[in-house]
Design an enzyme around this catalytic site. Structure first.
Site, PDB file in Angstrom:
ATOM      1  N   LYS A 124       0.827  -1.207   0.000  1.00 51.33           N
ATOM      2  CA  LYS A 124       0.000   0.000   0.000  1.00 51.33           C
ATOM      3  C   LYS A 124       0.862   1.259   0.000  1.00 51.33           C
ATOM      4  CE  LYS A 124      -2.316   1.652   3.597  1.00 51.33           C
ATOM      5  NZ  LYS A 124      -3.278   1.755   4.714  1.00 51.33           N
ATOM      6  N   ASP A 142      -6.863   1.521   1.030  1.00 48.07           N
ATOM      7  CA  ASP A 142      -6.946   1.640   2.487  1.00 48.07           C
ATOM      8  C   ASP A 142      -8.390   1.370   2.911  1.00 48.07           C
ATOM      9  OD1 ASP A 142      -8.377   3.875   1.766  1.00 48.07           O
ATOM     10  OD2 ASP A 142      -7.277   5.250   3.065  1.00 48.07           O
TER      11      ASP A 142
END
Length: 214
Positions: A124, A142
């Protein structure tokens, strides 16, 4: 899990996002690519506002890997102690900085694999950096994007990897670069976890979420 919206509906959604804000920006403050990597790594399980508050003074004195090493573990820890998991994050910042100096000549690498080899940097974080600094259409999923993707039907998936694939597969190419920021900001401020602000949502007529607050 929500059903997948069709191409034309997804295109209409992102045309509206683009019309509302053509160049959406991330909210993490940084002065160069190194401080961006540090800020994103620190933002795990923390708010952008909280990270910005902690890093504002830190980045004034340590905006390169070597300067961060010169500050030392105690110095870094003291600056970021208001952030969750700060002790472990401080150790990772020092380890990351050391690796950048030792293996990359103090420069931040720009491949996903190299970024993910850095301590404290997962997929991420790597995707955020690739997207925000190098302009790659990388999608960092997220909690906000995961929630929005599934609620709306734009990018449903049972886990973050599935949602990331759905974004890459279904959002039109001309919206891929900014898709991450449009979705994260929409999830953060409109499509919130509790009591989503559907009445203020510019895509409420296109969204598949059944429990709309209107």
């Amino acid at each position: 899990m929500a059903k997948q919206l069709d191409y034309h509906t997804i295109r209409a959604i992102f045309e509206r996002f683009h019309a509302a804000e053509a160049e959406p920006k991330g909210e993490l403050e940084h002065v160069n690519v190194y401080t961006l990597v540090v800020a994103v790594a620190l933002s795990a399980q923390a708010t952008d506002a909280g990270v910005n508050k902690a890093t504002r003074e830190l980045f004034k004195i340590a905006d390169t890997p070597q300067k961060m090493l010169d500050l030392g573990l105690e110095g870094v820890t003291e600056h970021i102690k208001t952030i969750g998991l700060y002790r472990n994050k401080a150790k990772n910042v020092i380890k990351m900085s050391q690796m950048l100096v030792d293996d990359y000549g103090g420069e931040v690498p720009n491949s996903r694999a190299a970024l993910q080899s850095l301590p404290g940097v997962g997929r991420k974080t790597a995707n955020v950096v690739l997207n925000m600094w190098w302009g790659q259409p990388a999608q960092a999923v997220d909690t906000h994007i995961f929630r929005f993707g599934n609620r709306s039907g734009v990018a449903p998936g049972k886990d973050v990897d599935a949602v990331e694939r759905a974004i890459e597969d279904h959002i039109p190419a001309d919206f891929q670069l900014h898709a991450h920021h449009w979705m994260i900001l929409h999830g953060r401020y409109i499509c919130v976890a509790r009591k989503p602000k559907c009445a203020a949502c510019l895509i409420r007529d296109l969204c598949m979420f059944e429990d709309k607050n209107l």
